[in-house]
Write an enzyme that holds these catalytic residues in place. Structure first.
Site, short mmCIF file in Angstrom:
data_model
loop_
_atom_site.label_atom_id
_atom_site.label_comp_id
_atom_site.label_asym_id
_atom_site.label_seq_id
_atom_site.Cartn_x
_atom_site.Cartn_y
_atom_site.Cartn_z
N ALA A 27 0.81 -1.22 0.00
CA ALA A 27 0.00 0.00 0.00
C ALA A 27 0.84 1.27 0.00
CB ALA A 27 -0.95 -0.01 1.20
N GLU A 28 1.77 1.39 0.93
CA GLU A 28 2.66 2.55 0.96
C GLU A 28 4.06 2.16 1.39
OE1 GLU A 28 -0.96 4.97 0.56
OE2 GLU A 28 -0.53 3.30 1.90
N THR A 29 5.03 2.89 0.82
CA THR A 29 6.41 2.84 1.28
C THR A 29 6.76 4.26 1.73
OG1 THR A 29 6.97 1.06 -0.24
CG2 THR A 29 8.79 2.35 0.66
#
Length: 291
Positions: free
Chosen positions: A48-50
């Site tokens: 989903a996010e880094t």
């Protein structure tokens, strides 16, 4: 070749393989990464996010990840940079506190949404404070109807639709939906629905209902980001807190995001216009990135 530490954290989780995954990369001030590289790595991670955190050091020569309390923080999906990400903020703070042994009681992150603070609690949980993003009701025209139909499979007259002004999250509330009905939602985003989403500037879809054992539950869909459904979305609760405040007449909530992985959150709507979001994190991968 330059080396960086990299971690995968399950946020809003008490054990591995729950909650929402985030990649966390501590970036030393003297080893900066370009936005292009950050996006490429986020696409490589395919979660989903880094997030990338860099100390805003006031003491050159010190151990900034251990001693500083103020960091720059950026979040990337596999497709683009985002303004706000709750679970990756919690994950970044978890890495600082419990992996890099930061000695502060509270951290401040400089972000696209302004300064965000995260404090640690005695039980190992972390509390984040974000600006609330109260959603406003919209007139359900043909484009909104197309989006709702694609999400729920119907668009009855009693379905309520709201849009948050800061994050542009669309909240869909079906008063007849049960907690099981929420779990059964299976969106099918046609080209027409995606065009309608783009025309309205919608950046995320939140479907919510009253909970069975908690105050409210939700799911978050964002197929244009590169991840069809976000498992647990901290930022969505800056929208859901004021939404449910008006319906439940309370300011503290227990919440559950009932994705396949699922995750629990403690939510409080504060008097200063902020939303406190609390949860725990678990590191599942520790590694070295070579660029």
């Amino acid at each position: 070749m330059t080396e960086y530490q990299i971690f995968t954290v399950d946020a809003f989780a008490s054990k591995p393989f729950e909650g929402n995954q985030a990649g966390i990369v501590p970036v030393p001030a003297d080893q900066p990464l370009s936005a292009e590289t950050m996006l490429q790595l986020a696409a490589e991670m395919a979660i989903a996010e880094t997030a990338y955190l860099t100390p805003l050091s006031r003491n050159p020569g010190s151990l900034p990840f251990q001693t500083e309390s103020h960091f720059n923080l950026r979040w990337f999906t596999p497709a683009y940079e985002v303004k706000l990400c709750g679970h990756a903020t919690l994950a970044a703070a978890h890495v600082l506190f419990f992996e890099l042994n930061n000695t502060s009681d509270s951290l401040t992150f400089d972000t696209l949404s302004g300064d965000l603070t995260v404090s640690r609690n005695a039980d190992g949980s972390l509390t984040m404070r974000f600006p609330q993003d109260k959603p406003e009701g919209v007139i359900v025209d043909q484009e909104y109807r197309t989006i709702v139909q694609a999400t729920l499979g119907h668009c009855r007259e009693d379905v309520e639709v709201y849009l948050s002004p800061a994050l542009n999250y669309l909240v869909i509330y079906d008063p007849q939906m049960t907690y099981q009905g929420l779990r059964d939602v299976a969106p099918r985003f046609s080209a027409e629905a995606l065009d309608a989403r783009k025309a309205k500037g919608v950046m995320g879809l939140v479907v919510t209902s009253r909970g069975k054992d908690v105050d409210f539950e939700s799911r978050f869909f964002d197929p244009w980001s590169g991840v069809d459904e976000d498992p647990v979305t901290g930022s969505a609760h800056t929208v859901l807190a004021p939404f449910w405040n008006e319906r439940l007449q309370k300011s503290e909530f227990s919440a559950y995001q009932c994705s396949q992985r699922g995750g629990s959150l403690g939510i409080e709507l504060l008097d200063n216009g902020q939303v406190a979001v609390s949860g725990k994190g678990v590191v599942v991968i520790r590694g070295t990135l070579r660029l």
